[in-house]
Design an enzyme around this catalytic site. Structure first.
Site, PDB file in Angstrom:
ATOM      1  N   GLY A  46       0.847  -1.192   0.000  1.00  0.00           N
ATOM      2  CA  GLY A  46       0.000   0.000   0.000  1.00  0.00           C
ATOM      3  C   GLY A  46       0.878   1.236   0.000  1.00  0.00           C
ATOM      4  O   GLY A  46       2.068   1.158   0.338  1.00  0.00           O
ATOM      5  N   GLN A  51       3.295   9.860   1.342  1.00  0.00           N
ATOM      6  CA  GLN A  51       4.582   9.141   1.446  1.00  0.00           C
ATOM      7  C   GLN A  51       5.517   9.487   0.288  1.00  0.00           C
ATOM      8  O   GLN A  51       6.718   9.239   0.366  1.00  0.00           O
ATOM      9  CB  GLN A  51       4.363   7.626   1.517  1.00  0.00           C
ATOM     10  CG  GLN A  51       3.719   7.178   2.831  1.00  0.00           C
ATOM     11  CD  GLN A  51       3.503   5.681   2.881  1.00  0.00           C
ATOM     12  OE1 GLN A  51       2.538   5.179   2.331  1.00  0.00           O
ATOM     13  NE2 GLN A  51       4.406   4.966   3.522  1.00  0.00           N
ATOM     14  N   CYS A  99       5.870  -0.400   7.606  1.00  0.00           N
ATOM     15  CA  CYS A  99       5.556   0.808   6.840  1.00  0.00           C
ATOM     16  C   CYS A  99       6.791   1.218   6.055  1.00  0.00           C
ATOM     17  O   CYS A  99       7.899   1.239   6.600  1.00  0.00           O
ATOM     18  CB  CYS A  99       5.138   1.940   7.783  1.00  0.00           C
ATOM     19  SG  CYS A  99       4.703   3.465   6.928  1.00  0.00           S
ATOM     20  N   LEU A 100       6.592   1.565   4.802  1.00  0.00           N
ATOM     21  CA  LEU A 100       7.728   1.972   3.962  1.00  0.00           C
ATOM     22  C   LEU A 100       8.386   3.247   4.495  1.00  0.00           C
ATOM     23  O   LEU A 100       9.551   3.501   4.201  1.00  0.00           O
ATOM     24  CB  LEU A 100       7.263   2.174   2.514  1.00  0.00           C
ATOM     25  CG  LEU A 100       6.771   0.894   1.813  1.00  0.00           C
ATOM     26  CD1 LEU A 100       6.121   1.231   0.486  1.00  0.00           C
ATOM     27  CD2 LEU A 100       7.918  -0.095   1.629  1.00  0.00           C
ATOM     28  N   HIS A 141      -4.414   1.388   7.812  1.00  0.00           N
ATOM     29  CA  HIS A 141      -3.029   1.881   7.912  1.00  0.00           C
ATOM     30  C   HIS A 141      -2.824   3.048   6.944  1.00  0.00           C
ATOM     31  O   HIS A 141      -2.262   4.088   7.313  1.00  0.00           O
ATOM     32  CB  HIS A 141      -2.072   0.715   7.606  1.00  0.00           C
ATOM     33  CG  HIS A 141      -0.627   1.087   7.462  1.00  0.00           C
ATOM     34  ND1 HIS A 141       0.354   0.630   8.326  1.00  0.00           N
ATOM     35  CD2 HIS A 141       0.030   1.848   6.548  1.00  0.00           C
ATOM     36  CE1 HIS A 141       1.529   1.112   7.947  1.00  0.00           C
ATOM     37  NE2 HIS A 141       1.367   1.852   6.857  1.00  0.00           N
ATOM     38  N   GLU A 142      -3.296   2.883   5.701  1.00  0.00           N
ATOM     39  CA  GLU A 142      -3.127   3.941   4.691  1.00  0.00           C
ATOM     40  C   GLU A 142      -3.950   5.174   5.047  1.00  0.00           C
ATOM     41  O   GLU A 142      -3.497   6.313   4.859  1.00  0.00           O
ATOM     42  CB  GLU A 142      -3.528   3.440   3.300  1.00  0.00           C
ATOM     43  CG  GLU A 142      -2.780   2.226   2.785  1.00  0.00           C
ATOM     44  CD  GLU A 142      -1.278   2.326   2.903  1.00  0.00           C
ATOM     45  OE1 GLU A 142      -0.750   3.447   2.973  1.00  0.00           O
ATOM     46  OE2 GLU A 142      -0.629   1.266   2.957  1.00  0.00           O
ATOM     47  N   HIS A 145      -2.288   7.498   7.360  1.00  0.00           N
ATOM     48  CA  HIS A 145      -1.303   8.393   6.722  1.00  0.00           C
ATOM     49  C   HIS A 145      -1.952   9.716   6.286  1.00  0.00           C
ATOM     50  O   HIS A 145      -1.314  10.768   6.321  1.00  0.00           O
ATOM     51  CB  HIS A 145      -0.680   7.731   5.496  1.00  0.00           C
ATOM     52  CG  HIS A 145       0.443   6.776   5.782  1.00  0.00           C
ATOM     53  ND1 HIS A 145       1.614   7.161   6.395  1.00  0.00           N
ATOM     54  CD2 HIS A 145       0.594   5.442   5.514  1.00  0.00           C
ATOM     55  CE1 HIS A 145       2.426   6.105   6.496  1.00  0.00           C
ATOM     56  NE2 HIS A 145       1.829   5.048   5.971  1.00  0.00           N
TER      57      HIS A 145
HETATM   58  O1  GNR Z   1       4.001  -2.664   2.606  1.00  0.00           O
HETATM   59  C1  GNR Z   1       3.332  -2.508   3.634  1.00  0.00           C
HETATM   60  N1  GNR Z   1       3.013  -3.582   4.372  1.00  0.00           N
HETATM   61  C2  GNR Z   1       2.101  -3.549   5.410  1.00  0.00           C
HETATM   62  C3  GNR Z   1       2.030  -4.632   6.266  1.00  0.00           C
HETATM   63  C4  GNR Z   1       1.131  -4.649   7.286  1.00  0.00           C
HETATM   64  C5  GNR Z   1       0.282  -3.604   7.485  1.00  0.00           C
HETATM   65  C6  GNR Z   1       0.341  -2.499   6.662  1.00  0.00           C
HETATM   66  C7  GNR Z   1       1.236  -2.472   5.631  1.00  0.00           C
HETATM   67  S1  GNR Z   1       1.293  -1.117   4.569  1.00  0.00           S
HETATM   68  C8  GNR Z   1       2.959  -1.146   4.059  1.00  0.00           C
HETATM   69  C9  GNR Z   1       3.212  -0.098   3.009  1.00  0.00           C
HETATM   70  C10 GNR Z   1       3.014   1.265   3.626  1.00  0.00           C
HETATM   71  O2  GNR Z   1       3.805   1.797   4.349  1.00  0.00           O
HETATM   72  N2  GNR Z   1       1.900   1.878   3.375  1.00  0.00           N
HETATM   73  O3  GNR Z   1       1.635   3.064   3.921  1.00  0.00           O
HETATM   74 NI    NI Z   2       2.701   3.099   5.809  1.00  0.00          NI
END
Ligand code: GNR
Ligand code: NI
Length: 179
Positions: A46, A51, A99-100, A141-142, A145
């Site tokens: 995601g 980001q 999270c990236l 999660h997204e 952000h």
């Molecule tokens: O790549 C991602 N893996 C992930 C694993 C578990 C819960 C959420 C994520 S999202 C993350 C990519 C990211 O940072 N998206 O904002």
């Molecule tokens: Ni993230």
């Protein structure tokens, strides 16, 4: 299309509140295409526009779950513009999130296991759907952000500070080459 650099903590732009998309134009399509390219290359499941430094309420997700017999990931690109959670279940489930923007760090976060979400597509058309499982986790999660919230904000201060310290230490030992 272009791969864009991904912002990492403690970049203050990750704390911005993103603004709703009003114009469903060509520049939005370019942003979304760049976000997919950046996400697949990372790789991640995601990505939120902030980001890559664009404070717009735009998300892309592709869980790339292996589904074929030979274990090849099936691409299933999803786009969420101006997403909202309309309803959520009372039951929280834990998931080991990463999270990236918080490189190489993982921690369990509890979130509702089912949500009803509403969003727009690239054409500005509205959608509403019940979502569960990993997609529900990832979408939440997204969406965090978009409000300047990171998964580490759901942890205790001790755990959060440990993660931030580890990232600072890793960077000192292995400084990133300039892009
Ligand atoms: O790549 C991602 N893996 C992930 C694993 C578990 C819960 C959420 C994520 S999202 C993350 C990519 C990211 O940072 N998206 O904002
Ligand atoms: Ni993230």
């Amino acid at each position: 299309m272009a791969i864009r650099p991904i912002l990492e903590v403690p970049d203050p732009r990750l704390r911005e509140i993103s603004r709703p998309v009003e114009l469903f134009d060509e520049s939005l399509k370019t942003l979304v295409a760049d976000m997919f390219e950046t996400m697949y290359e990372a790789p991640g499941i995601g990505l939120a526009a902030i980001q890559v430094g664009e404070p717009l309420r735009v998300l892309v997700i592709d869980l790339q779950e292996p589904e074929t017999e030979d274990g090849e990931p099936v691409r299933n690109p999803l786009i969420f513009i101006n997403p909202e959670i309309v309803e959520h279940s009372d039951r929280d489930v834990p998931y080991n999130e990463g999270c990236l923007s918080v490189p190489d760090q993982y921690a369990e976060v509890d979130r509702p296991d089912r949500i009803k979400a509403r969003w727009k597509d690239l054409g500005g058309k509205s959608h509403e759907q019940e979502i569960e499982g990993l997609l529900a986790t990832c979408l939440q999660h997204e969406m965090d952000h978009l409000n300047g919230v990171l998964f580490i904000d759901h942890l205790s201060r001790l755990k959060r500070d440990m993660i931030l310290k580890k990232i600072a230490k890793a960077r000192k030992e292995q400084p990133k080459k300039a892009a």
